[in-house]
Design a protein around this motif. Structure first.
Motif, mmCIF file in Angstrom:
data_model
loop_
_atom_site.group_PDB
_atom_site.id
_atom_site.type_symbol
_atom_site.label_atom_id
_atom_site.label_comp_id
_atom_site.label_asym_id
_atom_site.label_seq_id
_atom_site.Cartn_x
_atom_site.Cartn_y
_atom_site.Cartn_z
ATOM 1 N N THR A 52 -1.912 2.351 -3.399
ATOM 2 C CA THR A 52 -2.446 3.690 -3.168
ATOM 3 C C THR A 52 -2.445 4.517 -4.452
ATOM 4 O O THR A 52 -3.382 5.277 -4.717
ATOM 5 C CB THR A 52 -1.626 4.403 -2.080
ATOM 6 O OG1 THR A 52 -1.680 3.622 -0.875
ATOM 7 C CG2 THR A 52 -2.165 5.788 -1.793
ATOM 8 N N THR A 53 -1.405 4.375 -5.260
ATOM 9 C CA THR A 53 -1.329 5.129 -6.517
ATOM 10 C C THR A 53 -2.482 4.778 -7.441
ATOM 11 O O THR A 53 -3.132 5.665 -8.013
ATOM 12 C CB THR A 53 0.013 4.860 -7.205
ATOM 13 O OG1 THR A 53 1.076 5.294 -6.357
ATOM 14 C CG2 THR A 53 0.102 5.591 -8.531
ATOM 15 N N ILE A 55 -7.023 3.030 3.379
ATOM 16 C CA ILE A 55 -6.896 1.966 2.379
ATOM 17 C C ILE A 55 -6.559 0.636 3.062
ATOM 18 O O ILE A 55 -7.022 -0.425 2.640
ATOM 19 C CB ILE A 55 -5.840 2.352 1.322
ATOM 20 C CG1 ILE A 55 -6.355 3.534 0.497
ATOM 21 C CG2 ILE A 55 -5.516 1.176 0.404
ATOM 22 C CD1 ILE A 55 -5.342 4.125 -0.455
ATOM 23 N N ILE A 100 0.833 -1.205 0.000
ATOM 24 C CA ILE A 100 0.000 0.000 0.000
ATOM 25 C C ILE A 100 0.865 1.251 0.000
ATOM 26 O O ILE A 100 0.423 2.329 -0.408
ATOM 27 C CB ILE A 100 -0.965 -0.029 1.213
ATOM 28 C CG1 ILE A 100 -2.002 -1.158 1.017
ATOM 29 C CG2 ILE A 100 -1.667 1.304 1.416
ATOM 30 C CD1 ILE A 100 -2.927 -1.359 2.190
ATOM 31 N N GLY A 151 -6.032 5.355 -5.477
ATOM 32 C CA GLY A 151 -6.245 6.782 -5.259
ATOM 33 C C GLY A 151 -6.539 7.543 -6.539
ATOM 34 O O GLY A 151 -7.339 8.484 -6.539
ATOM 35 N N ASP A 154 -5.158 8.860 4.348
ATOM 36 C CA ASP A 154 -5.705 7.960 3.334
ATOM 37 C C ASP A 154 -5.051 6.585 3.335
ATOM 38 O O ASP A 154 -5.705 5.590 3.028
ATOM 39 C CB ASP A 154 -5.569 8.592 1.951
ATOM 40 C CG ASP A 154 -6.523 9.772 1.767
ATOM 41 O OD1 ASP A 154 -7.559 9.795 2.447
ATOM 42 O OD2 ASP A 154 -6.219 10.665 0.957
ATOM 43 N N VAL A 155 -3.759 6.487 3.680
ATOM 44 C CA VAL A 155 -3.113 5.172 3.726
ATOM 45 C C VAL A 155 -3.772 4.281 4.786
ATOM 46 O O VAL A 155 -4.118 3.127 4.497
ATOM 47 C CB VAL A 155 -1.591 5.305 3.953
ATOM 48 C CG1 VAL A 155 -0.986 3.951 4.330
ATOM 49 C CG2 VAL A 155 -0.915 5.838 2.696
ATOM 50 N N ALA A 198 -3.511 10.857 -2.912
ATOM 51 C CA ALA A 198 -3.783 10.470 -1.526
ATOM 52 C C ALA A 198 -3.039 11.368 -0.539
ATOM 53 O O ALA A 198 -1.927 11.822 -0.803
ATOM 54 C CB ALA A 198 -3.387 9.012 -1.294
ATOM 55 N N GLY A 202 -1.196 10.949 2.635
ATOM 56 C CA GLY A 202 -0.619 9.770 3.263
ATOM 57 C C GLY A 202 -1.032 9.537 4.696
ATOM 58 O O GLY A 202 -1.309 8.413 5.107
#
Length: 258
Positions: free
Chosen positions: A37-38, A214, A32, A41, A210-211, A205, A207
């Protein structure tokens, strides 16, 4: 971001660290930190695609697969995958792809129609075969996709990703990183007819917040990360991991310290 090391410990400023739930398996959620995430997101935070949208994804590697599963998660309709490697189609279908196009095989309609009559809305034998990937996508969607995502870093596919978008509202998101000095081009007509060309970094995102979000989506079963980790190996085999990546035989390899 900007840290790429193979060390047991790394010193970072506190603002660069995101705290995640302790029950998340680190040998899975470590992915992630970049590709998941890339891709996820870019769909949810940057493009903000709507349910029922038609999308095209250029490149079915790690980032492309995450674009696909995020599009499926938010309720996209047609999810068209584009790749020169036919072996990637099965995995992409598992993640939510509805149609597959291999640009090298365009001209034989059965090679790109994917889901058949019921999904594509046309008969495999009707009309002339498309001349290129842009025409193939326009045929499948009745004019072009609502959103496209370039996950390769090739300036030619960046142009194709823009031009396969629908006039008036189509939006193309560049995720792939092109080589140093490369430039993108298209005819101004493609933009003045309403298409949007934009970039995405880390999926837009944030970080810190949002991380962990996720990670929660993964733990709740909304995202498939387990199948992205195709190989796990000790540090002594790290060169093998890089070789698998270059040969297109892995999605993600996780290196474990003994």
């Amino acid at each position: 971001m900007g840290t790429s090391t193979f060390a047991n410990f790394t010193v970072l400023p506190e603002i660069a660290v995101a705290k995640i739930r302790p029950d998340a398996p680190f040998d899975k959620v470590c992915t992630i930190g970049c590709g998941v995430t890339t891709g996820v997101g870019a769909v949810i935070f940057d493009a903000k695609i709507e349910p029922g949208s038609n999308i095209a994804v250029f490149g079915l590697g790690n980032i492309g697969l995450n674009v696909i599963q995020a599009a499926r998660m938010v309720g996209a309709d047609k999810i068209i995958g584009v790749d020169l490697n036919n072996n990637r189609a099965a995995m992409a279908t598992k993640f939510g792809m509805t149609h597959f196009i291999n640009p090298a095989e365009i001209g034989a309609r059965e090679s790109w129609l994917g889901g058949g009559d019921s999904q594509a809305g046309m008969s495999p034998g009707s009309g002339p075969a498309p001349k290129n990937v842009v025409e193939a996508i326009q045929d499948l969607t009745g004019g072009g996709v609502d959103y496209s995502f370039e996950c390769i870093g090739n300036v030619q596919t960046m142009r194709q990703a823009l031009e396969c978008c629908h006039k008036g509202w189509g939006e193309s998101v560049i995720i792939g990183v092109a080589g140093a000095g490369k430039e993108i081009s298209t005819r101004p007509f493609q933009l003045v007819t309403g298409r949007v060309w934009r970039g995405s970094a880390f999926g837009g995102a944030r970080g810190r917040t949002d991380v962990p979000k996720i990670v929660d989506w993964y733990m709740q079963g909304k995202l498939n990360i387990d199948d992205l980790v195709t190989h796990t190996m000790p540090l002594e085999q790290i060169n093998t991991a890089f070789a698998l990546m270059r040969e297109g035989k892995s999605i993600r390899s996780v290196v474990l310290y003994s």
